[in-house]
Design a protein around this motif. Structure first.
Motif, PDB file in Angstrom:
ATOM      1  N   ILE A 199       0.847  -1.181   0.000  1.00 29.58           N
ATOM      2  CA  ILE A 199       0.000   0.000   0.000  1.00 29.58           C
ATOM      3  C   ILE A 199       0.886   1.237   0.000  1.00 29.58           C
ATOM      4  O   ILE A 199       1.825   1.343   0.780  1.00 29.58           O
ATOM      5  N   VAL A 200       0.599   2.179  -0.887  1.00 23.13           N
ATOM      6  CA  VAL A 200       1.374   3.414  -0.945  1.00 23.13           C
ATOM      7  C   VAL A 200       0.463   4.573  -0.568  1.00 23.13           C
ATOM      8  O   VAL A 200      -0.645   4.701  -1.074  1.00 23.13           O
ATOM      9  N   SER A 201       0.925   5.402   0.330  1.00 23.97           N
ATOM     10  CA  SER A 201       0.120   6.531   0.785  1.00 23.97           C
ATOM     11  C   SER A 201       1.048   7.634   1.237  1.00 23.97           C
ATOM     12  O   SER A 201       2.192   7.393   1.628  1.00 23.97           O
ATOM     13  N   ASN A 202       0.587   8.863   1.183  1.00 24.64           N
ATOM     14  CA  ASN A 202       1.357   9.988   1.696  1.00 24.64           C
ATOM     15  C   ASN A 202       1.185  10.154   3.197  1.00 24.64           C
ATOM     16  O   ASN A 202       1.778  11.031   3.793  1.00 24.64           O
ATOM     17  N   ILE A 203       0.341   9.334   3.799  1.00 29.34           N
ATOM     18  CA  ILE A 203       0.134   9.408   5.244  1.00 29.34           C
ATOM     19  C   ILE A 203       1.240   8.623   5.921  1.00 29.34           C
ATOM     20  O   ILE A 203       1.422   7.440   5.673  1.00 29.34           O
ATOM     21  N   ALA A 204       2.007   9.301   6.775  1.00 29.64           N
ATOM     22  CA  ALA A 204       3.122   8.633   7.456  1.00 29.64           C
ATOM     23  C   ALA A 204       2.603   7.477   8.287  1.00 29.64           C
ATOM     24  O   ALA A 204       1.590   7.588   8.976  1.00 29.64           O
ATOM     25  N   GLY A 205       3.278   6.337   8.216  1.00 30.91           N
ATOM     26  CA  GLY A 205       2.927   5.208   9.075  1.00 30.91           C
ATOM     27  C   GLY A 205       1.894   4.281   8.494  1.00 30.91           C
ATOM     28  O   GLY A 205       1.201   3.587   9.223  1.00 30.91           O
ATOM     29  N   THR A 206       1.736   4.228   7.155  1.00 34.42           N
ATOM     30  CA  THR A 206       0.755   3.340   6.556  1.00 34.42           C
ATOM     31  C   THR A 206       1.100   1.876   6.791  1.00 34.42           C
ATOM     32  O   THR A 206       0.252   1.071   7.135  1.00 34.42           O
ATOM     33  N   THR A 207       2.358   1.509   6.607  1.00 29.28           N
ATOM     34  CA  THR A 207       2.768   0.117   6.773  1.00 29.28           C
ATOM     35  C   THR A 207       2.976  -0.172   8.250  1.00 29.28           C
ATOM     36  O   THR A 207       3.845   0.402   8.870  1.00 29.28           O
ATOM     37  N   ARG A 208       2.138  -1.057   8.793  1.00 34.96           N
ATOM     38  CA  ARG A 208       2.213  -1.357  10.229  1.00 34.96           C
ATOM     39  C   ARG A 208       3.065  -2.594  10.503  1.00 34.96           C
ATOM     40  O   ARG A 208       3.705  -2.689  11.533  1.00 34.96           O
ATOM     41  N   ASP A 209       3.011  -3.581   9.621  1.00 31.73           N
ATOM     42  CA  ASP A 209       3.729  -4.829   9.841  1.00 31.73           C
ATOM     43  C   ASP A 209       4.852  -4.963   8.823  1.00 31.73           C
ATOM     44  O   ASP A 209       4.904  -4.255   7.837  1.00 31.73           O
ATOM     45  N   ALA A 210       5.754  -5.903   9.074  1.00 31.95           N
ATOM     46  CA  ALA A 210       6.769  -6.236   8.087  1.00 31.95           C
ATOM     47  C   ALA A 210       6.128  -7.142   7.043  1.00 31.95           C
ATOM     48  O   ALA A 210       5.482  -8.131   7.369  1.00 31.95           O
ATOM     49  N   ILE A 211       6.253  -6.786   5.763  1.00 30.14           N
ATOM     50  CA  ILE A 211       5.591  -7.507   4.675  1.00 30.14           C
ATOM     51  C   ILE A 211       6.662  -8.113   3.771  1.00 30.14           C
ATOM     52  O   ILE A 211       7.524  -7.403   3.259  1.00 30.14           O
ATOM     53  N   ASP A 212       6.610  -9.434   3.572  1.00 29.73           N
ATOM     54  CA  ASP A 212       7.574 -10.125   2.713  1.00 29.73           C
ATOM     55  C   ASP A 212       7.016 -10.283   1.303  1.00 29.73           C
ATOM     56  O   ASP A 212       5.854 -10.652   1.128  1.00 29.73           O
ATOM     57  N   THR A 213       7.851 -10.021   0.312  1.00 30.65           N
ATOM     58  CA  THR A 213       7.476 -10.253  -1.077  1.00 30.65           C
ATOM     59  C   THR A 213       8.640 -10.941  -1.779  1.00 30.65           C
ATOM     60  O   THR A 213       9.760 -10.430  -1.764  1.00 30.65           O
TER      61      THR A 213
END
Length: 436
Positions: A199-213
């Motif tokens: 997810i990409v957003s200009n709101i600081a802190g969008t990514t809450r967890d560590a996401i593996d790809t």
């Protein structure tokens, strides 16, 4: 990946003192005031050839005080991530509602729990531990953090109850993307993958967890780990933000390379250095990315200025070369993967012993070690004894004669002769005949 142990308990039971005893340094602030530790604090423990990550947490209090809910949120994620929990109680006082509340949290978690009954420095007082069987956990260890009593028993019990590290059969090169909030970490990963998996957003802190790809690059397997922004400790107490920090640190731990992102729009700030230090402390290869390069008016002139600024601000990692790019426009994005691969290859590089000894012999001929009280350091032999990061062990006449400036000189000579950009290296000195 190392196992994780967390300390849980109500305020003022001595968790931070126990933490400092276990890690062997004064990292937690200790005051005889409840609620001093609010942020989780992390440390590494080595005991009997085993290593584990230790987390100190704030005291859980059912009262209405400031930050109590946030502290509880920190503790919940620490419990969730932990392989083992040490429940610290005050061995000198009666159980109270906070202790019973914590007991219920731990029972619900289903995790293995050891009770450390603290402040029992008198052997007669250690009989008081029987009162704590009421909590329903069979393993109770009496300790005194202030008098360093009982820690051998506690460590033995911890090691007995955490499983050995399981080999990782995933052979992909793993790298995490870390940095302050809103520096463009998720956008960078999206540009790299050429698809919107994060997810990409200009709101600081969008990514809450560590996401593996997982993905392939030049027919090679990679895993990229996106992480939440690492905020400055003590600055934000929103509960959900507390969920991110430990996962970011665990992401660093299981990565081969750490990509540290800073913003060309904001410039370098002190916290950027702190984030780099997390990776450095764990011996990780590092790639430094200056993102949002599209916001710079004169990129050619700016690169020279930024390179100088990076050299001045990151003097402790002179071996890391920066990559300037824009995740938004994908300009220079092609430079990132080669930099990651180079850092990894250098971190896993193995150097021939004879060649290494030739380099060190020539270095000593060019610049003799300084003498100290009529004695001079002699280097008999050097060999590489580890990778990730590369570790070099020197057999010497007296390791007490090593001066930090000469150690730095030897490191520079090694780096000049071998390709080791992007990775820290460890120089270890031992007296001839001494075991490592």
């Amino acid at each position: 990946m190392r196992k994780c142990v967390c300390l849980i308990g109500r305020p003022n039971v001595g968790k931070s003192t126990i933490f400092n005893r276990l890690i062997g340094e004064s990292k937690s602030i200790i005051l005889d005031t409840p609620g001093i530790t609010r942020d989780r604090i992390y440390g590494n423990v080595h005991y009997n050839d085993r290593d584990f990550l230790l987390i100190d947490t704030g005291g859980i209090d059912l009262g209405a005080g400031d930050f109590n809910k946030d502290i509880e949120a920190q503790c919940e994620i620490a419990i969730d991530e932990a392989d083992l929990i040490v429940f610290v109680v005050d061995g000198r006082s009666e159980l109270n509602q906070n202790d019973y509340y914590i007991r219920d949290m731990l029972k619900k978690s289903g995790k293995k729990v050891i009770i450390a009954a603290n402040k029992l420095d008198n052997p007669k007082m250690q009989e008081e531990i029987y009162n704590f069987y009421e909590l329903g956990f069979p393993c109770i260890i009496p300790v005194s953090a202030s008098h360093n009593i009982g820690f051998g028993d506690l460590l033995d019990e911890i090691i007995k109850n955490i499983p050995s590290n399981v080999p990782d059969f995933d052979t992909s090169l793993k790298f995490c993307v870390i940095g302050r909030p809103n520096v463009g970490k998720s956008s960078l990963i999206n540009a790299l993958l050429n698809e919107n998996r994060s997810i990409v957003s200009n709101i600081a802190g969008t990514t809450r967890d560590a996401i593996d790809t997982k993905f392939k690059y030049n027919n090679r397997d990679f895993t990229v780990i996106d992480t939440a922004g690492m905020r400055k400790k003590g600055k934000v107490y929103e509960a959900i933000e507390k969920y991110s920090m430990i996962r970011s640190l665990r992401a660093i731990e299981r990565s081969d390379v750490c990509v540290v992102v800073i913003s060309a729009l904001d410039g370098i700030i002190e916290h950027d250095k702190h984030i780099v230090s997390y990776a450095l402390e764990l011996g990780k290869a590092i790639v430094l990315v200056v993102n949002k390069w599209d916001t710079i008016d004169d990129p050619n002139t700016a690169i020279k200025k930024w390179t100088t600024d990076i050299q001045n601000n990151f003097q402790f990692i002179p071996y890391v070369k920066p990559v300037f790019l824009s995740a938004l426009t994908k300009k220079r994005i092609h430079m990132l993967m080669p930099a990651i691969i180079t850092a990894y290859d250098n971190a896993t590089r193995e150097i021939k012993t004879s060649t290494l000894n030739d380099v060190i012999s020539n270095a000593v001929l060019m610049h003799e070690p300084p003498s100290y009280k009529g004695r001079r350091l002699k280097i008999y032999f050097v060999s590489q004894t580890g990778i990730r990061p590369p570790k070099f062990t020197f057999d010497v006449n007296d390791k007490g004669l090593i001066h930090f400036s000469y150690e730095r000189y030897l490191e520079n000579r090694i780096r000049e002769n071998f390709e080791l950009d992007g990775t820290p290296i460890i120089l270890q000195f031992k007296n001839k005949g001494e075991k490592e």
